[in-house]
Design an enzyme around this catalytic site. Structure first.
Site, PDB file in Angstrom:
ATOM      1  N   LYS A  39     -30.993  10.341 -28.372  1.00 22.21           N
ATOM      2  CA  LYS A  39     -29.581  10.253 -28.164  1.00 22.21           C
ATOM      3  C   LYS A  39     -28.487   9.341 -29.179  1.00 22.21           C
ATOM      4  O   LYS A  39     -29.242   8.636 -29.895  1.00 22.21           O
ATOM      5  CB  LYS A  39     -29.276   9.656 -26.718  1.00 22.21           C
ATOM      6  CG  LYS A  39     -29.669   8.262 -26.414  1.00 22.21           C
ATOM      7  CD  LYS A  39     -29.789   7.925 -24.932  1.00 22.21           C
ATOM      8  CE  LYS A  39     -30.128   6.397 -24.793  1.00 22.21           C
ATOM      9  NZ  LYS A  39     -30.278   5.780 -23.480  1.00 22.21           N
ATOM     10  N   TYR A 257      -8.395 -12.498 -44.408  1.00 26.52           N
ATOM     11  CA  TYR A 257      -7.365 -12.187 -43.313  1.00 26.52           C
ATOM     12  C   TYR A 257      -7.205 -13.420 -42.379  1.00 26.52           C
ATOM     13  O   TYR A 257      -8.319 -13.935 -41.985  1.00 26.52           O
ATOM     14  CB  TYR A 257      -7.437 -10.866 -42.620  1.00 26.52           C
ATOM     15  CG  TYR A 257      -7.243  -9.651 -43.214  1.00 26.52           C
ATOM     16  CD1 TYR A 257      -5.690  -9.576 -43.630  1.00 26.52           C
ATOM     17  CD2 TYR A 257      -7.925  -8.646 -43.286  1.00 26.52           C
ATOM     18  CE1 TYR A 257      -5.548  -8.261 -44.455  1.00 26.52           C
ATOM     19  CE2 TYR A 257      -7.670  -7.547 -44.052  1.00 26.52           C
ATOM     20  CZ  TYR A 257      -6.443  -7.182 -44.480  1.00 26.52           C
ATOM     21  OH  TYR A 257      -6.195  -5.873 -45.022  1.00 26.52           O
TER      22      TYR A 257
HETATM   23  C1  PLP Z   1     -31.629   5.228 -23.279  1.00 25.80           C
HETATM   24  C2  PLP Z   1     -32.547   5.447 -22.466  1.00 25.80           C
HETATM   25  C3  PLP Z   1     -33.924   5.652 -22.670  1.00 25.80           C
HETATM   26  C4  PLP Z   1     -34.355   4.957 -23.902  1.00 25.80           C
HETATM   27  O1  PLP Z   1     -34.248   3.506 -23.770  1.00 25.80           O
HETATM   28  P1  PLP Z   1     -34.800   2.380 -24.915  1.00 25.80           P
HETATM   29  O2  PLP Z   1     -34.431   1.064 -24.353  1.00 25.80           O
HETATM   30  O3  PLP Z   1     -33.995   2.614 -26.012  1.00 25.80           O
HETATM   31  O4  PLP Z   1     -35.924   2.781 -25.318  1.00 25.80           O
HETATM   32  C5  PLP Z   1     -34.760   5.945 -21.687  1.00 25.80           C
HETATM   33  N1  PLP Z   1     -34.399   6.502 -20.433  1.00 25.80           N
HETATM   34  C6  PLP Z   1     -33.292   6.380 -19.840  1.00 25.80           C
HETATM   35  C7  PLP Z   1     -32.539   6.838 -18.705  1.00 25.80           C
HETATM   36  C8  PLP Z   1     -32.225   5.983 -21.021  1.00 25.80           C
HETATM   37  O5  PLP Z   1     -30.634   5.978 -20.601  1.00 25.80           O
END
Ligand code: PLP
Length: 366
Positions: A39, A257
């Site tokens: 993702k 800044y």
């Molecule tokens: C993002 C997510 C994962 C992966 O999580 P990590 O901690 O990055 O390994 C797995 N399951 C769900 C439901 C998620 O939202």
């Protein structure tokens, strides 16, 4: 060699990502399947580059958050399973069918909408139960309803039943075992399907948390899944910024800044071509550091949009010429270290990485 146009370079080691996936697989029981979570553009590292190497390594199931990400991934991986964590609404039915996407059904309304699709042309689905995260997934009351009315699942091919841990990066947190117990109890009352509880950190809590399917994301990308102990995964990133100018400054000169940094004796400042537009968060101002020829240099003054400033007074001037590169993420200063300086997590640091780096993908296998 980097391009003469590159002012900031992000090197991504695809072989290390594959190595991390394999090391997670090696930790699981042989019967436990290992998916990969890609993702948010593979946590900012590039789904288009990352997903194919994981598929080539043997990963068969990929998770994304959004349906748009899933459709893009379908164009990259025509023959792998793709699950969509954000769930399902009825209007998305034709796209889930056309691209053969697996919805992660998060409540009974989504389940009912999914069953409106003609069973003969319906992909499998996952069911997400909330065991203590209070974010997505069937709440306890909906789970209880489902357990007394299994007909609500009639005709649905269940690819997995999953839940998600809230505190797996803290092995001593009592919620880990509360959720484990709740999940075990929940799946007993439901149709048989592969069970999945753990993302990266949960995998490192031990075999009890593995079930039939693991869903690592961050660990593949080099984030330490158990921050209290040395990282069991390899770093995959090197982030370098070019020095644009180096200047001598006098006593009482201020930097950047807001004039938030003032030197009390003369010194040297190196200005580097990367800033908050590149994901180097403003919170790194007067807190973060970079590495130049193996030596640490503190970020002084505020981070600006395109630039940050380092105090290089104590460094060998030969190493701080304009045109030299400094390391913001690398072997001596990993993504978690930079994140800690910024007051955030490796996750946020990765997904904040900007779009205008010159990206160099390394894959020692090719
Ligand atoms: C993002 C997510 C994962 C992966 O999580 P990590 O901690 O990055 O390994 C797995 N399951 C769900 C439901 C998620 O939202």
């Amino acid at each position: 060699m980097t391009s003469h146009r590159a002012n900031a370079v992000l090197e991504i080691d695809l072989a290390a990502i594959v190595g991390n996936w394999r090391s997670v697989v090696a930790r699981l029981a042989p019967a436990t399947e290992c998916a990969a979570v890609v993702k948010a553009d593979a946590y900012g590292l590039g789904m288009r580059e990352v997903a194919p190497v994981l598929a080539a390594a043997g990963c068969r199931l990929f998770f994304v958050a959004q349906i748009d990400e899933a459709i893009a991934l379908r164009g990259i991986l025509p023959n792998r399973e793709i699950a969509v964590l954000d769930g399902f609404v009825a209007a998305q039915g034709p796209e889930f069918q056309e691209f053969h996407l697996i919805p992660v059904l998060n409540d009974l309304g989504q389940l009912a909408a999914w069953r409106q699709i003609d069973a003969a042309a319906r992909p499998p689905a996952m069911l997400h139960l909330d065991t203590g995260m209070s974010r997505l997934g069937l709440p306890a009351a909906e789970l209880a309803r489902l357990q007394t009315a299994p007909a609500l699942l009639a005709g649905v091919a269940l690819r997995a039943i999953m839940s998600h841990l809230a505190c797996p990066d803290d092995p001593a947190h009592p919620l880990n075992h509360v959720q484990l117990t709740a999940f075990r109890a929940a799946v007993v009352g439901l149709p048989a399907a592969p069970a999945s509880l753990s993302a990266s950190s949960g995998i490192f809590l031990g075999r009890d948390f593995h079930f039939d399917l693991a869903r690592p994301g961050a660990a593949l990308y080099g984030v330490n899944p158990q921050p209290a102990t040395p990282s069991p995964v390899a770093q995959v990133l090197c982030l370098k910024g070019k020095i644009l100018q180096t200047r001598e400054i006098d006593t009482d000169s201020t930097v950047g800044y807001g004039a938030t940094y003032r030197r009390e004796r003369p010194g040297r400042i190196a200005t580097v071509a990367a800033g908050y537009a590149d994901g180097l968060l403003r919170s790194l101002g007067n807190r973060g550091s970079a590495t130049i020829a193996g030596r640490k240099a503190p970020i002084v003054g505020r981070v600006s949009m395109d630039l940050l400033t380092l105090d290089v007074t104590d460094l060998d001037p030969e190493t701080t010429h304009p045109g030299n590169f400094v390391e913001l993420i690398g072997p001596g200063h990993d993504v978690d270290a930079l994140a800690a300086e910024a007051g955030t997590s490796g996750y946020e640091m990765l997904t904040a990485l900007g779009r205008r780096y010159h990206r160099v993908y390394r894959d020692s296998a090719s």
